[in-house]
Write a protein that holds these residues in place. Sequence first.
Motif, PDB file in Angstrom:
ATOM      1  N   VAL A 156       0.832  -1.201   0.000  1.00 57.41           N
ATOM      2  CA  VAL A 156       0.000   0.000   0.000  1.00 57.41           C
ATOM      3  C   VAL A 156       0.867   1.252   0.000  1.00 57.41           C
ATOM      4  CG1 VAL A 156      -1.899  -1.108   1.220  1.00 57.41           C
ATOM      5  CG2 VAL A 156      -0.131   0.062   2.529  1.00 57.41           C
ATOM      6  N   ALA A 157       2.160   1.092   0.288  1.00 56.06           N
ATOM      7  CA  ALA A 157       3.065   2.235   0.365  1.00 56.06           C
ATOM      8  C   ALA A 157       3.956   2.326  -0.865  1.00 56.06           C
ATOM      9  CB  ALA A 157       3.921   2.130   1.628  1.00 56.06           C
ATOM     10  N   LEU A 158       3.535   1.712  -1.964  1.00 61.17           N
ATOM     11  CA  LEU A 158       4.318   1.722  -3.194  1.00 61.17           C
ATOM     12  C   LEU A 158       4.538   3.157  -3.680  1.00 61.17           C
ATOM     13  CD1 LEU A 158       5.442  -0.381  -5.312  1.00 61.17           C
ATOM     14  CD2 LEU A 158       3.371   0.133  -6.627  1.00 61.17           C
ATOM     15  N   ALA A 159       5.777   3.477  -4.036  1.00 67.25           N
ATOM     16  CA  ALA A 159       6.082   4.809  -4.569  1.00 67.25           C
ATOM     17  C   ALA A 159       5.670   4.865  -6.034  1.00 67.25           C
ATOM     18  CB  ALA A 159       7.570   5.099  -4.416  1.00 67.25           C
ATOM     19  N   VAL A 160       4.689   5.687  -6.343  1.00 68.57           N
ATOM     20  CA  VAL A 160       4.170   5.804  -7.707  1.00 68.57           C
ATOM     21  C   VAL A 160       4.732   7.068  -8.348  1.00 68.57           C
ATOM     22  CG1 VAL A 160       2.086   6.057  -9.098  1.00 68.57           C
ATOM     23  CG2 VAL A 160       2.063   4.576  -7.080  1.00 68.57           C
ATOM     24  N   PRO A 161       5.425   6.952  -9.464  1.00 70.05           N
ATOM     25  CA  PRO A 161       6.014   8.143 -10.084  1.00 70.05           C
ATOM     26  C   PRO A 161       4.956   9.073 -10.659  1.00 70.05           C
ATOM     27  CG  PRO A 161       6.257   6.253 -11.542  1.00 70.05           C
ATOM     28  CD  PRO A 161       5.693   5.725 -10.240  1.00 70.05           C
ATOM     29  N   GLY A 162       5.131  10.370 -10.458  1.00 69.55           N
ATOM     30  CA  GLY A 162       4.226  11.352 -11.050  1.00 69.55           C
ATOM     31  C   GLY A 162       4.484  11.503 -12.537  1.00 69.55           C
ATOM     32  N   TRP A 163       3.532  12.100 -13.227  1.00 66.34           N
ATOM     33  CA  TRP A 163       3.655  12.273 -14.676  1.00 66.34           C
ATOM     34  C   TRP A 163       4.933  13.032 -15.036  1.00 66.34           C
ATOM     35  CZ3 TRP A 163       2.442  10.430 -19.116  1.00 66.34           C
ATOM     36  CH2 TRP A 163       2.524  11.200 -20.265  1.00 66.34           C
ATOM     37  N   LEU A 189      -2.982   4.164 -13.484  1.00 67.68           N
ATOM     38  CA  LEU A 189      -3.211   4.589 -12.098  1.00 67.68           C
ATOM     39  C   LEU A 189      -4.591   4.159 -11.622  1.00 67.68           C
ATOM     40  CD1 LEU A 189      -1.724   8.206 -11.976  1.00 67.68           C
ATOM     41  CD2 LEU A 189      -0.843   6.176 -10.823  1.00 67.68           C
ATOM     42  N   ARG A 190      -5.572   4.302 -12.478  1.00 75.80           N
ATOM     43  CA  ARG A 190      -6.922   3.869 -12.103  1.00 75.80           C
ATOM     44  C   ARG A 190      -6.946   2.363 -11.871  1.00 75.80           C
ATOM     45  NH1 ARG A 190     -11.338   1.420 -14.023  1.00 75.80           N
ATOM     46  NH2 ARG A 190     -13.415   2.203 -13.425  1.00 75.80           N
ATOM     47  N   GLY A 191      -6.246   1.603 -12.731  1.00 74.95           N
ATOM     48  CA  GLY A 191      -6.176   0.155 -12.544  1.00 74.95           C
ATOM     49  C   GLY A 191      -5.525  -0.212 -11.223  1.00 74.95           C
ATOM     50  N   MET A 192      -4.529   0.556 -10.821  1.00 80.93           N
ATOM     51  CA  MET A 192      -3.888   0.322  -9.528  1.00 80.93           C
ATOM     52  C   MET A 192      -4.858   0.603  -8.385  1.00 80.93           C
ATOM     53  SD  MET A 192      -0.114   1.936 -10.372  1.00 80.93           S
ATOM     54  CE  MET A 192       0.744   1.279  -8.920  1.00 80.93           C
ATOM     55  N   SER A 193      -5.730   1.592  -8.583  1.00 76.94           N
ATOM     56  CA  SER A 193      -6.756   1.883  -7.587  1.00 76.94           C
ATOM     57  C   SER A 193      -7.757   0.738  -7.498  1.00 76.94           C
ATOM     58  CB  SER A 193      -7.477   3.193  -7.931  1.00 76.94           C
ATOM     59  OG  SER A 193      -8.566   3.422  -7.057  1.00 76.94           O
ATOM     60  N   VAL A 194      -8.150   0.195  -8.645  1.00 76.72           N
ATOM     61  CA  VAL A 194      -9.080  -0.940  -8.666  1.00 76.72           C
ATOM     62  C   VAL A 194      -8.476  -2.122  -7.909  1.00 76.72           C
ATOM     63  CG1 VAL A 194     -10.202  -2.643 -10.153  1.00 76.72           C
ATOM     64  CG2 VAL A 194     -10.194  -0.233 -10.812  1.00 76.72           C
ATOM     65  N   ALA A 214      -5.224   9.732 -10.465  1.00 79.11           N
ATOM     66  CA  ALA A 214      -5.584   9.417 -11.849  1.00 79.11           C
ATOM     67  C   ALA A 214      -6.535  10.461 -12.414  1.00 79.11           C
ATOM     68  CB  ALA A 214      -6.216   8.028 -11.917  1.00 79.11           C
ATOM     69  N   ALA A 215      -7.555  10.815 -11.640  1.00 82.57           N
ATOM     70  CA  ALA A 215      -8.545  11.801 -12.106  1.00 82.57           C
ATOM     71  C   ALA A 215      -7.924  13.186 -12.276  1.00 82.57           C
ATOM     72  CB  ALA A 215      -9.710  11.864 -11.128  1.00 82.57           C
ATOM     73  N   GLU A 216      -7.090  13.561 -11.313  1.00 82.85           N
ATOM     74  CA  GLU A 216      -6.472  14.894 -11.378  1.00 82.85           C
ATOM     75  C   GLU A 216      -5.460  14.996 -12.511  1.00 82.85           C
ATOM     76  OE1 GLU A 216      -4.861  15.138  -7.495  1.00 82.85           O
ATOM     77  OE2 GLU A 216      -6.831  15.336  -6.516  1.00 82.85           O
ATOM     78  N   ALA A 254     -16.623   9.867 -16.273  1.00 79.41           N
ATOM     79  CA  ALA A 254     -17.359   8.729 -15.723  1.00 79.41           C
ATOM     80  C   ALA A 254     -16.408   7.613 -15.338  1.00 79.41           C
ATOM     81  CB  ALA A 254     -18.380   8.226 -16.744  1.00 79.41           C
ATOM     82  N   PHE A 255     -15.445   7.346 -16.192  1.00 80.23           N
ATOM     83  CA  PHE A 255     -14.463   6.296 -15.962  1.00 80.23           C
ATOM     84  C   PHE A 255     -13.706   6.531 -14.657  1.00 80.23           C
ATOM     85  CE2 PHE A 255     -10.158   4.478 -17.113  1.00 80.23           C
ATOM     86  CZ  PHE A 255     -10.539   3.162 -17.177  1.00 80.23           C
ATOM     87  N   MET A 256     -13.328   7.775 -14.431  1.00 80.36           N
ATOM     88  CA  MET A 256     -12.561   8.112 -13.240  1.00 80.36           C
ATOM     89  C   MET A 256     -13.456   8.244 -12.000  1.00 80.36           C
ATOM     90  SD  MET A 256      -9.448   8.097 -14.075  1.00 80.36           S
ATOM     91  CE  MET A 256      -8.390   8.155 -15.526  1.00 80.36           C
ATOM     92  N   ALA A 257     -14.585   8.932 -12.139  1.00 79.30           N
ATOM     93  CA  ALA A 257     -15.437   9.197 -10.977  1.00 79.30           C
ATOM     94  C   ALA A 257     -16.055   7.927 -10.421  1.00 79.30           C
ATOM     95  CB  ALA A 257     -16.531  10.197 -11.353  1.00 79.30           C
TER      96      ALA A 257
END
Length: 443
Positions: free
Chosen positions: A122-129, A250-255, A273-275, A286-289
Amino acid sequence: MTTRQPNASLERLFRESGWTMRQCAQAVNRIGTERGTPLKYQQPSVHQWLSGHLPKESVRPLILEAFARRLLRPVTHTEAGFPSPPANGNSHPTAVEGLIDLGTQDMDPSRRSVLGVGLFSVALAVPGWQDVVGRMEAFARNPKVRIGSSEVKAVRAMTERLSDLDDDFGGRYARPMAAAFLVNTVTPYLSADGSSETRKSMLSAAAFLCYLTGWMAVDEGAHGRAQQYYLKALELAGAGGDHNTYCHVLRGMSVQAANLGHGTPAARLANVAAESAPESTPRMRAFMAGQQAHAYALAGEKANALASLREAERAVDQAESQVGTFGGFSSATLAYSTAEVRYALGDAKGSVESLHDHFRLRDSTDMQRSKLIFASLLAERQLEIGHVEAACFTWGAVLDQYPVMHSGRIDDKVKKISSLLSPYLRNPLVWQTSERAVALCGK
């Protein structure tokens, strides 16, 4: 004779967690089971760790992950009073070499069984864009191999075929093929010469294939491995300047986090992901929300969950057509998201109603695997609200189609049927359904 010193650092973490020693041991055991290496630690083991006995090297990451999940922040070896892990050699692999190493391990199904599934973090470092965008120079050119638009089209077409196989038969069936294609065909293309536009397109195509392979790993329950693929997909998407795929990953990682019950990390990833999304069409919103709503509900943020769900509803209404919606988000998907939000907020009956809406709205071309997973959820929730025979009929439809599916997630659902039905075995339909599920578990 020296006296062992208590681990004051671990003691601080333990006090911060608010756990009992028994709860701490159970948390570590759960993560071991999730990784595929069940553990049986009890209260005395935690007492020993706090007293200064060093846990096994293989167990230390599990302890760190347990505290990270409890405290909702990264926890390092140093913070826990553990020695730093040994370095993995003196050289750093190139981006392509890292991808080859990852994919090669998945090409042989018999070998995958002894590699373990990795540890979900849960603490994985995710690189920003901004950390990954435009880094095409990380992929060196090989002047002896040149690619053009035909190679890019071939990779995209093959990815679609692999996705279809994954949908129809499950991740355990399709992942070895996806990994082999990634290693043997796609990685040489990443180092090939070509125009700047062609190389960017190839990186984008490889990013989505890498994401798909990670999605297949999730379906097998290999959650740590899936996160590795997702991180590679983010890197490839950034190198190719593909902002849409970056947000999709990012959304897939949230799922993934949400399906494992980690609401707060799921909400964080869904929000990023949404931002980060480069477009704000109704379909993308819709996909993000929809995912934000589910994650917020799991995190206990009811107001945010309902607000996000309303946003998803408005966006679906605004979309001029449901055909080809981004990420496949449609009215049926919205009904499923609504079901998950309602259930996470304690409304099991409402969740059943929304799942019925989902199946009423499903298109005949929708994924076979998701149909079985969602039907399994429906049956479990029907049973929960006392609709025992309805649950059996729903499970019966799942069992009809189960033998052709090679999905770890569906395997887990079918294995649960017998224990869930055990209090009702005097009912002939229940007994029949339970016996059938047990018989099929060894398919």
